[in-house]
Design a protein around this motif. Structure first.
Motif, PDB file in Angstrom:
ATOM      1  N   PHE A   1      -9.770   4.522  -9.093  1.00  0.00           N
ATOM      2  CA  PHE A   1      -8.828   3.455  -8.745  1.00  0.00           C
ATOM      3  C   PHE A   1      -7.795   3.915  -7.713  1.00  0.00           C
ATOM      4  O   PHE A   1      -7.386   3.128  -6.848  1.00  0.00           O
ATOM      5  CB  PHE A   1      -8.162   2.889 -10.007  1.00  0.00           C
ATOM      6  CG  PHE A   1      -9.099   2.020 -10.798  1.00  0.00           C
ATOM      7  CD1 PHE A   1      -9.484   0.771 -10.308  1.00  0.00           C
ATOM      8  CD2 PHE A   1      -9.628   2.441 -12.003  1.00  0.00           C
ATOM      9  CE1 PHE A   1     -10.372  -0.030 -11.015  1.00  0.00           C
ATOM     10  CE2 PHE A   1     -10.512   1.655 -12.727  1.00  0.00           C
ATOM     11  CZ  PHE A   1     -10.890   0.415 -12.223  1.00  0.00           C
ATOM     12  N   VAL A   2      -7.405   5.194  -7.799  1.00  0.00           N
ATOM     13  CA  VAL A   2      -6.472   5.708  -6.788  1.00  0.00           C
ATOM     14  C   VAL A   2      -7.153   5.667  -5.408  1.00  0.00           C
ATOM     15  O   VAL A   2      -6.552   5.259  -4.411  1.00  0.00           O
ATOM     16  CB  VAL A   2      -6.014   7.142  -7.139  1.00  0.00           C
ATOM     17  CG1 VAL A   2      -5.270   7.781  -5.971  1.00  0.00           C
ATOM     18  CG2 VAL A   2      -5.118   7.126  -8.383  1.00  0.00           C
ATOM     19  N   ARG A   3      -8.434   6.062  -5.366  1.00  0.00           N
ATOM     20  CA  ARG A   3      -9.156   6.049  -4.087  1.00  0.00           C
ATOM     21  C   ARG A   3      -9.385   4.627  -3.579  1.00  0.00           C
ATOM     22  O   ARG A   3      -9.321   4.384  -2.377  1.00  0.00           O
ATOM     23  CB  ARG A   3     -10.502   6.782  -4.246  1.00  0.00           C
ATOM     24  CG  ARG A   3     -10.300   8.277  -4.305  1.00  0.00           C
ATOM     25  CD  ARG A   3     -11.539   9.037  -4.684  1.00  0.00           C
ATOM     26  NE  ARG A   3     -11.174  10.428  -4.892  1.00  0.00           N
ATOM     27  CZ  ARG A   3     -11.935  11.453  -4.594  1.00  0.00           C
ATOM     28  NH1 ARG A   3     -13.137  11.261  -4.105  1.00  0.00           N
ATOM     29  NH2 ARG A   3     -11.513  12.706  -4.805  1.00  0.00           N
ATOM     30  N   VAL A   4      -9.683   3.725  -4.510  1.00  0.00           N
ATOM     31  CA  VAL A   4      -9.851   2.325  -4.092  1.00  0.00           C
ATOM     32  C   VAL A   4      -8.554   1.839  -3.436  1.00  0.00           C
ATOM     33  O   VAL A   4      -8.573   1.196  -2.387  1.00  0.00           O
ATOM     34  CB  VAL A   4     -10.217   1.418  -5.293  1.00  0.00           C
ATOM     35  CG1 VAL A   4     -10.037  -0.056  -4.948  1.00  0.00           C
ATOM     36  CG2 VAL A   4     -11.649   1.679  -5.732  1.00  0.00           C
ATOM     37  N   TYR A   5      -7.437   2.188  -4.051  1.00  0.00           N
ATOM     38  CA  TYR A   5      -6.157   1.740  -3.490  1.00  0.00           C
ATOM     39  C   TYR A   5      -5.938   2.338  -2.098  1.00  0.00           C
ATOM     40  O   TYR A   5      -5.560   1.636  -1.162  1.00  0.00           O
ATOM     41  CB  TYR A   5      -5.005   2.124  -4.423  1.00  0.00           C
ATOM     42  CG  TYR A   5      -3.695   1.567  -3.926  1.00  0.00           C
ATOM     43  CD1 TYR A   5      -3.353   0.242  -4.180  1.00  0.00           C
ATOM     44  CD2 TYR A   5      -2.850   2.345  -3.158  1.00  0.00           C
ATOM     45  CE1 TYR A   5      -2.179  -0.293  -3.680  1.00  0.00           C
ATOM     46  CE2 TYR A   5      -1.664   1.818  -2.650  1.00  0.00           C
ATOM     47  CZ  TYR A   5      -1.341   0.500  -2.918  1.00  0.00           C
ATOM     48  OH  TYR A   5      -0.180  -0.035  -2.410  1.00  0.00           O
ATOM     49  N   ARG A   6      -6.200   3.654  -1.999  1.00  0.00           N
ATOM     50  CA  ARG A   6      -5.964   4.318  -0.704  1.00  0.00           C
ATOM     51  C   ARG A   6      -6.897   3.781   0.385  1.00  0.00           C
ATOM     52  O   ARG A   6      -6.545   3.799   1.550  1.00  0.00           O
ATOM     53  CB  ARG A   6      -6.173   5.833  -0.843  1.00  0.00           C
ATOM     54  CG  ARG A   6      -5.033   6.485  -1.604  1.00  0.00           C
ATOM     55  CD  ARG A   6      -5.236   7.980  -1.708  1.00  0.00           C
ATOM     56  NE  ARG A   6      -4.199   8.577  -2.538  1.00  0.00           N
ATOM     57  CZ  ARG A   6      -4.351   9.654  -3.276  1.00  0.00           C
ATOM     58  NH1 ARG A   6      -5.534  10.269  -3.291  1.00  0.00           N
ATOM     59  NH2 ARG A   6      -3.373  10.125  -3.995  1.00  0.00           N
ATOM     60  N   ARG A   7      -8.073   3.334  -0.039  1.00  0.00           N
ATOM     61  CA  ARG A   7      -9.052   2.837   0.950  1.00  0.00           C
ATOM     62  C   ARG A   7      -9.062   1.305   1.010  1.00  0.00           C
ATOM     63  O   ARG A   7     -10.043   0.698   1.432  1.00  0.00           O
ATOM     64  CB  ARG A   7     -10.450   3.369   0.573  1.00  0.00           C
ATOM     65  CG  ARG A   7     -10.546   4.893   0.738  1.00  0.00           C
ATOM     66  CD  ARG A   7     -11.846   5.440   0.186  1.00  0.00           C
ATOM     67  NE  ARG A   7     -13.016   4.860   0.814  1.00  0.00           N
ATOM     68  CZ  ARG A   7     -14.267   5.179   0.477  1.00  0.00           C
ATOM     69  NH1 ARG A   7     -14.502   6.082  -0.472  1.00  0.00           N
ATOM     70  NH2 ARG A   7     -15.281   4.602   1.090  1.00  0.00           N
TER      71      ARG A   7
END
Lengths: 210, 85
Positions: free
Chosen positions: A76-82
């Motif tokens: 979820f952190v990566r989804v947010y960053r991307r």
């Protein structure tokens, strides 16, 4: 594939099967649009809708709670960053599951490297792991059922990552071959081949259960 | 149909992805060949036990705490975002 079938395909894989979340599935495209536009609350809603699905698939891939938890967090952190990529990506759940499965495979590889280097026994003290495991519900208390689950997990863990992932997504989680091809970014023929090889190996490893 | 040919279709048979015509052809072979019949039963049972495979599922508290951690990492604060869980 025509656009109607494509829509059906992606709608089916975008649903979190849990009842409390299923009725929100129609709202996913709108939630994604407003999340990309900067709405934090809608991102939080997406996390709640998909966290269970990501956790359960991740746990089957990595084989333990602590690593599954790491996959959930990082996904979820990566989804947010991307999030800016989402403007070009039509189906949120495919994007999400691709990030989750890639991270889970990377985690398995890193764990293997660590284990090869220095007998891996978890990155927390044993007492913490034991105490933590008491807080996790185990649905099947029946000993034999538990043994079967352990045998399956052990057999899956002995497959190469792509075969393992294909078997879990298809035979355990019920995704279609077309859906898996989208998630793993490979031709459907590769999915079929990996599944065929994985099943042959699993049959040998689980011979005593068949 | 030969055993070699039938073996190519067992996965598709188990997955319900064979055309009616091909399914009938494979079925005829399985009726006659015990070895392939046992293989197809093994394949079907493998699929069955994999379908029952489940992992321990944490309670709702875990998911709530996990969501809080994710939002805290991203937004740098720990208060709830977006109402009820």
């Amino acid at each position: 594939m025509n656009s109607l079938n494509k829509t059906k395909l992606y709608t089916s894989i975008s649903l979190d099967k849990s009842p409390q979340d299923g009725n929100l599935s129609n709202q996913i495209p709108g939630l994604v649009r407003s999340f990309v536009a900067g709405d934090e609350a809608d991102f939080a809603t997406l996390v709640r809708m998909f966290r269970r699905k990501v956790y359960l698939t991740a746990h089957k891939i990595v084989g333990n709670h602590l690593d599954a938890d790491e996959v959930v967090q990082e996904t979820f952190v990566r989804v947010y960053r991307r999030r800016n990529e989402l403007a070009r990506i039509k189906y949120f759940s495919t994007f999400l599951m691709r990030i989750a499965t890639n991270y889970a495979i990377d985690l398995i590889r890193r764990r293997k490297m660590y284990r090869d280097y220095d007998e891996y026994s978890g990155h927390l003290p044993a007492a913490v792991q034991i105490e933590h495991s008491k807080r996790v519900n185990t649905p099947g208390e029946d000993y034999e059922n538990k043994k079967i689950m352990e045998d399956i997990q052990s057999a899956l863990d002995r497959l190469p990552p792509r075969q393992k992932l294909t078997a879990i997504l298809h035979d355990v989680d019920g995704h279609t071959k077309a859906e898996i091809a989208v998630i793993l970014e490979c031709p459907e023929a590769t999915v079929r081949s990996n599944l065929h090889i994985a099943r042959a190996k699993l049959k040998r490893m689980l011979r005593h259960r068949l | 149909m030969t055993c070699r040919k039938a073996a190519q279709f067992i996965d598709d048979l188990v997955d319900g992805e064979l055309s009616a015509e091909l399914k009938l052809e494979v079925q005829r072979h399985l009726d006659l060949c015990q070895k392939c019949r046992i293989k197809s039963v093994d394949s079907y049972h493998l699929k069955f036990i994999l379908k029952t495979f489940s992992v321990p599922e944490p309670g709702q508290d875990y998911f709530i705490g996990s969501t809080e951690l994710i939002l805290s990492r991203i937004f740098g604060r720990s208060e709830q975002v977006g109402g009820v869980h």
